[in-house]
Scaffold this active site. Sequence first.
Site, PDB file in Angstrom:
ATOM      1  CG  ASN A 145      -2.012  -1.047   1.059  1.00  0.00           C
ATOM      2  OD1 ASN A 145      -2.946  -0.897   0.270  1.00  0.00           O
ATOM      3  ND2 ASN A 145      -1.842  -2.156   1.775  1.00  0.00           N
ATOM      4  CD  GLU A 146       4.799   1.613  -2.735  1.00  0.00           C
ATOM      5  OE1 GLU A 146       5.097   2.245  -1.701  1.00  0.00           O
ATOM      6  OE2 GLU A 146       5.642   0.924  -3.350  1.00  0.00           O
ATOM      7  N   PRO A 147       2.266   5.218  -0.861  1.00  0.00           N
ATOM      8  CG  PRO A 147       4.070   6.648  -0.461  1.00  0.00           C
ATOM      9  CD  PRO A 147       3.730   5.244  -0.900  1.00  0.00           C
ATOM     10  CB  SER A 149      -2.767   3.190  -0.051  1.00  0.00           C
ATOM     11  OG  SER A 149      -1.901   2.587  -0.979  1.00  0.00           O
ATOM     12  CB  THR A 164       8.704   0.238  -3.425  1.00  0.00           C
ATOM     13  OG1 THR A 164       8.080   1.051  -2.434  1.00  0.00           O
ATOM     14  CG2 THR A 164       8.393  -1.224  -3.174  1.00  0.00           C
TER      15      THR A 164
END
Length: 244
Positions: A145-147, A149, A164
């Site tokens: 869940n990347e920035p 999300s 990432t």
Amino acid sequence: VIFSDSVEASQAVAHEIADLIRSKQAEGKTCVLGLATGSSPVRVYDELVRMHKEEGLSFKNVITFNLDEYYPMEKDDVQSYWYFMHEHLFNHIDIPKENINIPDGMVPREKLVEYCLNYDKKIKGCGGIDFQLLGIGRTGHVGFNEPGSHRNSGTRIITLDHITRADASGAFHGIANVPEQAITMGVRTVMKAKRIVLLAWGSNKADIVKEAIEGEISSEVPATYLQEHDNATFVMDTEASAQL
Ligand code: GLP
């Protein structure tokens, strides 16, 4: 919780998981674990394997759901999370094969939406996650869940952040080989777990750990959502906690 040593910390976390498995066994119930990959949980898995071999800890009543998988990714590729989980845990314990759930990195693109919805439905159908293990990425991601999300996100396909992919480049022999996408359990999926333990080791996690614990809750650092969970613990070594 801060430990001076990540091995000791990992053993404590493994013992909590083992106690939960045993107490569910005693009640004749299944135990649903949400599992993570990356270097952070490796020692926890080592200790669980040791307890299986030396103390007879059984995983026959355990159902697992892994957080994420690269997309596209073949199961038997050495970089797959499927491979990682079998190598570090599943090949060494007595968990029934049909109880293992890992997002399938080869689902045809047109079936992804349905596949992801079904992943969440299956978790719900098993009674929800009893214990969720997490690591943390330097972007503040949990799972993938990347920035950006959303708090309400479910399991879905996501585009990986550059940081990432750079962090994963070693395992893939160069950033160009790191997949651009992944399937990840959503923030909502993770937050529904009854108990959450996030592991963070080493000084390269110190800045993001500080943001996750002390920062404002924001989609820009998805790990900050954990501040809203009523039974979540960060387990760290001294180095990872240095900026708190
Ligand atoms: C990957 C995984 C995450 C993990 C993170 C940190 O991005 N998808 O679930 O938490 O890496 O990895 P490590 O534990 O190796 O620092």
